[in-house]
Write a protein that holds these residues in place. Structure first.
Motif, PDB file in Angstrom:
ATOM      1  N   VAL A 190       0.842  -1.201   0.000  1.00  0.00           N
ATOM      2  CA  VAL A 190       0.000   0.000   0.000  1.00  0.00           C
ATOM      3  C   VAL A 190       0.877   1.251   0.000  1.00  0.00           C
ATOM      4  O   VAL A 190       0.612   2.209  -0.740  1.00  0.00           O
ATOM      5  CB  VAL A 190      -0.972  -0.016   1.198  1.00  0.00           C
ATOM      6  CG1 VAL A 190      -1.639   1.337   1.376  1.00  0.00           C
ATOM      7  CG2 VAL A 190      -2.007  -1.108   1.040  1.00  0.00           C
ATOM      8  N   LEU A 191       1.927   1.258   0.800  1.00  0.00           N
ATOM      9  CA  LEU A 191       2.828   2.415   0.839  1.00  0.00           C
ATOM     10  C   LEU A 191       3.541   2.619  -0.502  1.00  0.00           C
ATOM     11  O   LEU A 191       3.697   3.753  -0.964  1.00  0.00           O
ATOM     12  CB  LEU A 191       3.859   2.254   1.959  1.00  0.00           C
ATOM     13  CG  LEU A 191       3.320   2.399   3.379  1.00  0.00           C
ATOM     14  CD1 LEU A 191       4.407   2.079   4.394  1.00  0.00           C
ATOM     15  CD2 LEU A 191       2.772   3.789   3.592  1.00  0.00           C
ATOM     16  N   ILE A 192       3.945   1.526  -1.139  1.00  0.00           N
ATOM     17  CA  ILE A 192       4.598   1.625  -2.452  1.00  0.00           C
ATOM     18  C   ILE A 192       3.632   2.210  -3.472  1.00  0.00           C
ATOM     19  O   ILE A 192       3.984   3.108  -4.243  1.00  0.00           O
ATOM     20  CB  ILE A 192       5.138   0.251  -2.896  1.00  0.00           C
ATOM     21  CG1 ILE A 192       6.346  -0.118  -2.039  1.00  0.00           C
ATOM     22  CG2 ILE A 192       5.503   0.254  -4.375  1.00  0.00           C
ATOM     23  CD1 ILE A 192       6.836  -1.534  -2.236  1.00  0.00           C
ATOM     24  N   PHE A 193       2.381   1.712  -3.501  1.00  0.00           N
ATOM     25  CA  PHE A 193       1.385   2.266  -4.421  1.00  0.00           C
ATOM     26  C   PHE A 193       1.142   3.741  -4.143  1.00  0.00           C
ATOM     27  O   PHE A 193       0.978   4.536  -5.059  1.00  0.00           O
ATOM     28  CB  PHE A 193       0.059   1.494  -4.329  1.00  0.00           C
ATOM     29  CG  PHE A 193       0.013   0.273  -5.174  1.00  0.00           C
ATOM     30  CD1 PHE A 193       0.015   0.369  -6.554  1.00  0.00           C
ATOM     31  CD2 PHE A 193      -0.015  -0.976  -4.606  1.00  0.00           C
ATOM     32  CE1 PHE A 193      -0.019  -0.744  -7.349  1.00  0.00           C
ATOM     33  CE2 PHE A 193      -0.051  -2.114  -5.385  1.00  0.00           C
ATOM     34  CZ  PHE A 193      -0.055  -2.001  -6.762  1.00  0.00           C
ATOM     35  N   ARG A 210       0.202   9.453  -5.128  1.00  0.00           N
ATOM     36  CA  ARG A 210       0.716  10.780  -4.775  1.00  0.00           C
ATOM     37  C   ARG A 210       1.133  11.604  -5.992  1.00  0.00           C
ATOM     38  O   ARG A 210       0.749  12.777  -6.105  1.00  0.00           O
ATOM     39  CB  ARG A 210       1.872  10.618  -3.791  1.00  0.00           C
ATOM     40  CG  ARG A 210       2.291  11.885  -3.138  1.00  0.00           C
ATOM     41  CD  ARG A 210       3.199  11.587  -1.952  1.00  0.00           C
ATOM     42  NE  ARG A 210       3.834  12.797  -1.511  1.00  0.00           N
ATOM     43  CZ  ARG A 210       5.130  13.021  -1.532  1.00  0.00           C
ATOM     44  NH1 ARG A 210       5.951  12.088  -1.948  1.00  0.00           N
ATOM     45  NH2 ARG A 210       5.622  14.149  -1.121  1.00  0.00           N
ATOM     46  N   PRO A 211       1.896  11.043  -6.954  1.00  0.00           N
ATOM     47  CA  PRO A 211       2.230  11.834  -8.147  1.00  0.00           C
ATOM     48  C   PRO A 211       0.991  12.217  -8.974  1.00  0.00           C
ATOM     49  O   PRO A 211       0.929  13.312  -9.526  1.00  0.00           O
ATOM     50  CB  PRO A 211       3.151  10.917  -8.954  1.00  0.00           C
ATOM     51  CG  PRO A 211       3.707   9.964  -7.965  1.00  0.00           C
ATOM     52  CD  PRO A 211       2.644   9.790  -6.934  1.00  0.00           C
ATOM     53  N   GLN A 212      -0.007  11.323  -9.024  1.00  0.00           N
ATOM     54  CA  GLN A 212      -1.225  11.645  -9.764  1.00  0.00           C
ATOM     55  C   GLN A 212      -1.963  12.800  -9.105  1.00  0.00           C
ATOM     56  O   GLN A 212      -2.484  13.685  -9.792  1.00  0.00           O
ATOM     57  CB  GLN A 212      -2.124  10.408  -9.853  1.00  0.00           C
ATOM     58  CG  GLN A 212      -3.418  10.653 -10.578  1.00  0.00           C
ATOM     59  CD  GLN A 212      -3.224  11.026 -12.034  1.00  0.00           C
ATOM     60  OE1 GLN A 212      -2.248  10.649 -12.654  1.00  0.00           O
ATOM     61  NE2 GLN A 212      -4.149  11.787 -12.570  1.00  0.00           N
ATOM     62  N   MET A 213      -2.019  12.824  -7.784  1.00  0.00           N
ATOM     63  CA  MET A 213      -2.673  13.923  -7.077  1.00  0.00           C
ATOM     64  C   MET A 213      -1.927  15.235  -7.315  1.00  0.00           C
ATOM     65  O   MET A 213      -2.549  16.292  -7.465  1.00  0.00           O
ATOM     66  CB  MET A 213      -2.749  13.618  -5.581  1.00  0.00           C
ATOM     67  CG  MET A 213      -3.760  12.547  -5.242  1.00  0.00           C
ATOM     68  SD  MET A 213      -3.772  11.978  -3.526  1.00  0.00           S
ATOM     69  CE  MET A 213      -3.586  13.440  -2.584  1.00  0.00           C
TER      70      MET A 213
END
Length: 106
Positions: A27-30, A36-39
């Motif tokens: 989950v942290l890797i995703f 995060r980059p998409q947001m």
């Protein structure tokens, strides 16, 4: 003697929460690689759309290139050819294009 071995094996088992560590790691890797980059890109796009003003040349998500004639809260009116105006939803504006000195068809 068998009771002693069984008790030793039961005491060596890891706690139950340790089994969830790989799932938490995934989950942290995703989160850090995808979400995060998409947001961040979405926030940058919203800021760019909010800064659209009259006279900007923009391209829509559909590939229509036009000059902004009027801007509302939710809509923008684009002039895509001389005398041809279309009203588009502001969120469909893909990018603000720098205005070049010569027209594309010359």
């Amino acid at each position: 003697m068998l009771d002693f071995l069984a008790a030793g094996a039961a005491g060596a088992a890891p706690p139950g929460w340790v089994q969830f560590l790989p799932i938490i790691g995934m989950v942290l890797i995703f989160w850090f690689l995808i979400i995060r980059p998409q947001m961040k890109r979405q926030k940058e796009h919203q800021a760019k759309i909010a800064s659209v003003k009259k006279g900007d040349q923009v391209v829509t998500a559909g590939g229509v290139l036009g000059k902004v004639v009027r801007v509302d809260d939710d809509y923008a009116e684009l002039e895509i050819a001389q005398g041809v105006r279309v009203k588009v939803v502001k969120s469909t504006i893909g990018d603000i294009v720098p205005v070049s000195g010569k027209p594309a068809n010359d």
